[in-house]
Design a protein around this motif. Structure first.
Motif, PDB file in Angstrom:
ATOM      1  N   LYS A   1       3.194  10.343  -7.197  1.00 36.23           N
ATOM      2  CA  LYS A   1       4.040  10.733  -8.335  1.00 36.23           C
ATOM      3  C   LYS A   1       3.203  10.982  -9.574  1.00 36.23           C
ATOM      4  N   SER A   2       2.233  10.087  -9.795  1.00 35.62           N
ATOM      5  CA  SER A   2       1.362  10.262 -10.968  1.00 35.62           C
ATOM      6  C   SER A   2       0.553  11.540 -10.850  1.00 35.62           C
ATOM      7  N   THR A   3       0.041  11.823  -9.666  1.00 32.06           N
ATOM      8  CA  THR A   3      -0.744  13.039  -9.456  1.00 32.06           C
ATOM      9  C   THR A   3       0.114  14.276  -9.679  1.00 32.06           C
ATOM     10  N   ARG A   4       1.367  14.257  -9.194  1.00 29.02           N
ATOM     11  CA  ARG A   4       2.284  15.382  -9.405  1.00 29.02           C
ATOM     12  C   ARG A   4       2.551  15.593 -10.891  1.00 29.02           C
ATOM     13  N   MET A   5       2.821  14.502 -11.587  1.00 34.00           N
ATOM     14  CA  MET A   5       3.109  14.606 -13.030  1.00 34.00           C
ATOM     15  C   MET A   5       1.907  15.175 -13.769  1.00 34.00           C
ATOM     16  N   ILE A   6       0.715  14.698 -13.409  1.00 36.27           N
ATOM     17  CA  ILE A   6      -0.498  15.197 -14.083  1.00 36.27           C
ATOM     18  C   ILE A   6      -0.698  16.671 -13.773  1.00 36.27           C
TER      19      ILE A   6
ATOM     20  N   TYR B   1       0.821  -1.208   0.000  1.00 31.21           N
ATOM     21  CA  TYR B   1       0.000   0.000   0.000  1.00 31.21           C
ATOM     22  C   TYR B   1       0.856   1.261   0.000  1.00 31.21           C
ATOM     23  N   ALA B   2       1.969   1.242   0.711  1.00 32.24           N
ATOM     24  CA  ALA B   2       2.860   2.405   0.740  1.00 32.24           C
ATOM     25  C   ALA B   2       3.445   2.653  -0.649  1.00 32.24           C
ATOM     26  N   GLN B   3       3.871   1.587  -1.322  1.00 32.44           N
ATOM     27  CA  GLN B   3       4.407   1.739  -2.680  1.00 32.44           C
ATOM     28  C   GLN B   3       3.333   2.246  -3.632  1.00 32.44           C
ATOM     29  N   LEU B   4       2.121   1.710  -3.509  1.00 29.75           N
ATOM     30  CA  LEU B   4       1.017   2.157  -4.343  1.00 29.75           C
ATOM     31  C   LEU B   4       0.696   3.624  -4.087  1.00 29.75           C
ATOM     32  N   SER B   5       0.719   4.040  -2.828  1.00 26.57           N
ATOM     33  CA  SER B   5       0.456   5.431  -2.473  1.00 26.57           C
ATOM     34  C   SER B   5       1.524   6.355  -3.055  1.00 26.57           C
ATOM     35  N   GLN B   6       2.803   5.946  -2.970  1.00 28.07           N
ATOM     36  CA  GLN B   6       3.876   6.756  -3.538  1.00 28.07           C
ATOM     37  C   GLN B   6       3.726   6.870  -5.052  1.00 28.07           C
ATOM     38  N   ALA B   7       3.375   5.767  -5.709  1.00 27.39           N
ATOM     39  CA  ALA B   7       3.177   5.804  -7.163  1.00 27.39           C
ATOM     40  C   ALA B   7       2.009   6.722  -7.519  1.00 27.39           C
ATOM     41  N   ALA B   8       0.938   6.676  -6.727  1.00 28.29           N
ATOM     42  CA  ALA B   8      -0.214   7.548  -6.977  1.00 28.29           C
ATOM     43  C   ALA B   8       0.171   9.013  -6.788  1.00 28.29           C
TER      44      ALA B   8
END
Length: 139
Positions: free
Chosen positions: A117-122, A108-115
């Motif tokens: 990063k994706s939100t920042r990029m968007i 879940y922590a890895q998934l949260s970090q990926a989310a």
């Protein structure tokens, strides 16, 4: 109506405890009487001798007492051993579940970090597009 019900339950539990205590006391008294009656003569020294000779009946009595003690203690020991094995199984289960929860939390922590990063990029891309659109409007 509810006030009388707990009193009945408490009195039933008290009676059960008293009955169990009475049964245990009765068994203990029986064992004491058995040992006193069957082995009391072994403690008395023989007349004119310093050693007490053990006759076959005394040896049989000692064997009977030992077997009685083993039967009484055997059940308790078996229950204790079963309890120990159940507790060890429970410990192993809890250890395995703890490791599983740690793996899931890590996922879940890895998934949260990926989310994130994706939100920042968007949001960065949307901000660049907005600036580009504002620049085109101003020109």
């Amino acid at each position: 109506m509810n006030a009388t019900r707990p009193e009945k339950i408490e009195s039933t539990e008290t009676e059960t405890v008293d009955n169990n205590l009475a049964a245990v006391t009765e068994v203990e008294a029986g064992i004491r009487d058995f040992v006193r009656n069957d082995i009391a003569y072994l403690r008395r020294p023989a007349a004119g001798s310093t050693e007490t000779p053990l006759d076959p009946s005394a040896d049989a009595t000692v064997t009977n007492v030992n077997s009685l003690i083993q039967r009484v203690a055997g059940t308790s020991l078996a229950e204790i051993e079963n309890l120990i094995s159940e507790l060890e199984s429970l410990r192993d289960l809890l250890h395995a579940e703890g490791q599983r929860v740690q793996r899931e939390i890590s996922g879940y922590a890895q998934l949260s970090q990926a989310a994130m990063k994706s939100t920042r990029m968007i949001s960065d891309n949307v901000a660049q597009w907005k600036r580009a659109a504002d620049g085109l409007r101003n020109s």
